[in-house]
Design a protein around this motif. Structure first.
Motif: not given
Length: 126
Positions: A112-120, A123-126
């Motif tokens: 979950i932590i990895i997925l949240l980190y990658l998702f964040k 989102l920041n790159n868009k």
């Protein structure tokens, strides 16, 4: 004082100790990974930041692998131990087996932590 020496073909105490060591290694590698990911933003050089983040994510993946491998190996040893004839067993294998759930829950939290980190990051790159 009389103590009975347990002699088994498969030593469950050794498997239990190995499982606890594996859990410790899982906790340590994930802690280092979190530290690396948090520390990576302190670098000024962008390529260094990326390298540190890749190392941190790799450590996360290693930690998850260590956790699943530890739980799987421990289950396998306990299963083989139960299949052998031992006479009276002085071990609470059911209680020991419950420790694998600590590993499963922790690895799930790491995913979950990895997925949240990658998702964040996405989102920041868009």
């Amino acid at each position: 004082l009389y103590t009975k020496k347990m002699s088994y073909k498969i030593n469950p105490q050794t498997a239990y100790n190995g499982m606890l060591s594996g859990q410790r290694n899982m906790f340590l590698t994930s802690s280092i990974a979190i530290g690396m990911l948090g520390f990576s933003n302190k670098f000024k050089n962008e390529s260094t930041k990326i390298i540190i983040k890749i190392f941190g994510l790799t450590l996360f993946i290693m930690s998850i692998y260590i956790g699943f491998k530890t739980a799987y190996d421990f289950d396998k040893v306990i299963y083989k131990f139960k299949k052998q004839e031992h006479g009276k067993v002085y071990l609470d294998l059911l209680e020991w087996s419950s420790w694998k759930w600590v590993t499963y829950i922790y690895t799930f939290m790491l995913v979950i932590i990895i997925l949240l980190y990658l998702f964040k990051k996405l989102l920041n790159n868009k």
